[in-house]
Design an enzyme around this catalytic site. Structure first.
Site, mmCIF file in Angstrom:
data_model
loop_
_atom_site.group_PDB
_atom_site.id
_atom_site.type_symbol
_atom_site.label_atom_id
_atom_site.label_comp_id
_atom_site.label_asym_id
_atom_site.label_seq_id
_atom_site.Cartn_x
_atom_site.Cartn_y
_atom_site.Cartn_z
ATOM 1 C CG HIS A 143 -2.182 -0.851 0.933
ATOM 2 N ND1 HIS A 143 -2.254 -2.176 1.296
ATOM 3 C CD2 HIS A 143 -3.345 -0.569 0.308
ATOM 4 C CE1 HIS A 143 -3.428 -2.655 0.927
ATOM 5 N NE2 HIS A 143 -4.101 -1.724 0.325
ATOM 6 N NE ARG A 157 -6.787 1.793 -2.329
ATOM 7 C CZ ARG A 157 -6.271 2.241 -3.488
ATOM 8 N NH1 ARG A 157 -6.129 3.545 -3.679
ATOM 9 N NH2 ARG A 157 -5.908 1.398 -4.435
ATOM 10 N NE ARG A 216 -11.288 -0.833 -0.137
ATOM 11 C CZ ARG A 216 -10.026 -1.025 -0.540
ATOM 12 N NH1 ARG A 216 -9.765 -1.911 -1.479
ATOM 13 N NH2 ARG A 216 -9.043 -0.334 -0.002
ATOM 14 C CD GLU A 265 -10.235 -7.554 -1.899
ATOM 15 O OE1 GLU A 265 -9.195 -6.925 -2.151
ATOM 16 O OE2 GLU A 265 -11.116 -7.110 -1.144
ATOM 17 C CG ASN A 312 -3.298 -4.247 -6.067
ATOM 18 O OD1 ASN A 312 -2.986 -4.305 -7.245
ATOM 19 N ND2 ASN A 312 -3.640 -3.114 -5.494
ATOM 20 C CG ASP A 313 -5.546 -8.035 -1.235
ATOM 21 O OD1 ASP A 313 -4.339 -8.144 -0.938
ATOM 22 O OD2 ASP A 313 -6.333 -7.322 -0.600
ATOM 23 N NE ARG A 336 -1.810 -6.650 -1.652
ATOM 24 C CZ ARG A 336 -2.119 -5.362 -1.600
ATOM 25 N NH1 ARG A 336 -1.380 -4.481 -2.256
ATOM 26 N NH2 ARG A 336 -3.161 -4.951 -0.905
ATOM 27 C CB CYS A 395 -10.717 -0.991 -8.346
ATOM 28 S SG CYS A 395 -10.916 -2.274 -7.094
#
Length: 574
Positions: free
Chosen positions: A201, A308, A346, A449, A472-473, A483, A520
């Protein structure tokens, strides 16, 4: 002598500047330039803080019980000696006078210089005095905070306005995502960290700041010294310390070329994103804070695809969570700023590398020892805190009275989580009706995800109005790779056939069911994947505002039908 270090490139471009070393525990120290007329008042602030700490330490000595260990009094003597040492407060004045740093920044800069000297001492006793020095500096920083001062409004000067001083780059062992937000309008033009991964992140926020960054550079914060000239090549992951004049000129040329390219791409911001074969594509923005909405509109986004909300919960000195009204005001600000365009909010995605300040010692120890990416995070955390979850849901629903709002739920994997989420939404609506508060129709979507969610996409689409793929996840969980861990970053492979199949399956299934689907995650803002995602049928991309122009250029040059035909060639085998 010039020296090169290698890390992981996470945000493109070139940054050139003097190094500012910041310890992880002092990342949130204010960094801003002062005007020449403020130099003497700022030095006086430093003197006042020193006198206040000296009085505090003197008081501790006077009030010490008669039976107190003699070592305690000796320790306070050491602290007083360090406090009045010219190498600390005197040299700190140099940073204020010569570099026009504010007092807190100057103090942190001098601490890093002295800490390096302590580390290099051969005598164990002297080397251990670094801890005493750090404690004295923490007291001085506390005193400066108590005294207040001339901090400018906002977070200081614009990133590219250096008040006549040299540009600066940040060097640290690590920077927490919440602390990264401190630098949205700071003096730093780039940063390098010892640890981190391509999709940690911290890296994601760096891309949202649109500043060059390299992470996972291992010993960068130990090798680079305060005030060294540094080049950060965010395209290939190289950090150059004290570059030669020839190398420096080459990178300055690349900087100028990059700025010209950015200016050229900004001309596309009002151009509709349509492929050569006439397929219209929706380009949305990912944002962290309400103030980011303006950048989204400026970049040409047609809505917010991911707000977020967890960043409203972080960097809170009191440790308290934001209440319903505070959240409502933040969400409403974004909705109104987007001027009628859709906003996808979210629900809080706390956990993993985004812990809360209020976590208990047991929870933090648990997060540290075990794998936090597999723990109580995102929807798992929300469902375990039903009161907090309903507060957030009510705030989001109330914001929908002011414009188009969509609700997105992260990290769903179980049907029981889906039922729990909708039960909480129903209860939140009932509470708003009972209190007479207005809200509109809010589509509810699921983030895909977790591989289980992708494999159960049919069942998910029975409950949700839309889905958004968090690549990403999804990559992290599909390939069992942390990650944020640079030691396994080479195994993080978005092109892996399993990852591609899960993404393709989700997009095609959602389209066949007539449900909107977007991506996203970081793949949406990476031009390497644009053709592949178009070939899968994706028509909604959500990314950081800084990436929109580049992706729009790729879309304008793409033929989605030809991309489908060539898709097998575009995806290398693992």
């Amino acid at each position: 002598m010039s020296l090169q270090m290698f890390g992981i490139p996470v945000s493109r471009g070139v940054a050139i500047g003097r190094a500012v070393l910041v310890a992880s525990s002092r990342v949130d120290v204010a960094h801003y330039f002062i005007e020449p007329a403020q130099v003497e008042p700022e030095i006086e602030r430093l003197r006042a803080a020193r006198d206040a700490v000296a009085a505090e330490l003197g008081g501790l000595q006077r009030d010490m019980p008669a039976d107190a260990p003699s070592e305690l009094s000796a320790l306070l003597d050491v602290h007083l000696m360090l406090l009045h040492d010219e190498a600390l407060t005197g040299a700190t004045g140099h940073w204020i006078r010569e570099r026009h740093y504010n007092a807190e920044w100057a103090l942190s800069a001098q601490l890093e210089v002295l800490a390096r000297q302590f580390d290099e001492m051969e005598n164990d006793y002297l080397r251990e005095r670094k801890a005493d020095l750090e404690q004295v500096v923490e007291r001085l920083l506390g005193a400066l905070m108590h005294l207040g001062g001339g901090a400018p409004s906002g977070l200081g000067v614009n990133p590219r306005d250096f008040a006549g001083e040299d540009p600066l780059v940040l060097v640290a062992n690590d920077i927490a995502p919440a602390d990264m937000l401190q630098f949205k309008r700071s003096v730093f033009t780039g940063f390098v960290t010892d640890v981190g991964g391509r999709t940690s992140h911290t890296a994601i926020v760096a891309r949202s700041l649109d500043i060059p960054a390299v992470v996972g550079a291992r010993e960068a914060s130990r090798v680079i010294r305060q005030d060294d000239w540094v080049v950060i090549d965010g395209d290939v992951g190289i950090v150059i310390i004290d570059p030669s004049p020839i190398v420096l000129e080459e990178y300055r040329f690349r900087q100028r070329q990059s700025e010209l390219e950015r200016e050229r791409l900004t001309r596309l911001r009002h151009t509709p994103a349509v492929t050569l074969d006439g397929e219209r594509v929706e380009l949305l923005a990912n944002i962290e804070l309400p103030g980011d909405a303006a950048a989204a509109l400026e970049a040409g986004a047609v809505g917010v695809g991911l707000f977020r909300s967890e960043f409203l919960f972080m960097n809170r000195s009191s440790g308290d969570l934001p209440g319903e009204d505070e959240q409502y005001e933040a969400y409403r600000a974004v909705v109104e700023a987007m001027q009628g365009l859709p906003v996808t909010i979210r629900t809080v995605d706390i956990g993993a590398d985004k812990p809360l300040e209020r976590m208990s010692l047991h929870e933090l120890r648990h997060e540290h020892v075990l794998n936090p990416a597999l723990g109580r995070r995102a929807i798992r955390w929300s469902l375990s805190e039903p009161s907090m979850f309903r507060q957030q849901l009510r705030a989001i629903l109330r914001a929908s009275a002011h414009g188009q709002v969509r609700l997105l739920v992260p990290m769903l994997a179980h049907l029981s989580e889906i039922r729990g989420t909708f039960d909480a939404i129903t209860r939140a609506k009932q509470q708003l009706n009972e209190s007479g508060r207005a809200f509109g129709a809010v589509p509810v979507g699921a983030m895909i995800e977790v591989p289980a969610a992708a494999l159960m996409i049919d069942r998910f689409l029975e409950s949700f109005d839309f889905v958004s793929i968090g690549t990403n996840d999804l990559i992290q969980y599909t390939l069992a790779i942390d990650r944020a861990d640079e030691s396994v970053s080479h195994l993080y492979d978005p092109w892996h056939p399993a990852v591609q199949e899960l993404i393709d399956r989700t997009i095609r299934t959602a389209r066949s069911r007539g449900k909107p689907v977007s991506v996203c995650g970081e793949m949406a803002g990476d031009p390497t994947f644009t053709a592949s995602l178009l070939a899968m049928g994706l028509r909604s991309f959500s990314m950081h505002p800084a990436q929109i122009a580049t992706i729009k250029q790729q879309i304008l040059r793409a033929d989605s039908r030809k991309a489908r035909e060539d898709s097998s060639e575009l995806q290398p085998t693992a």
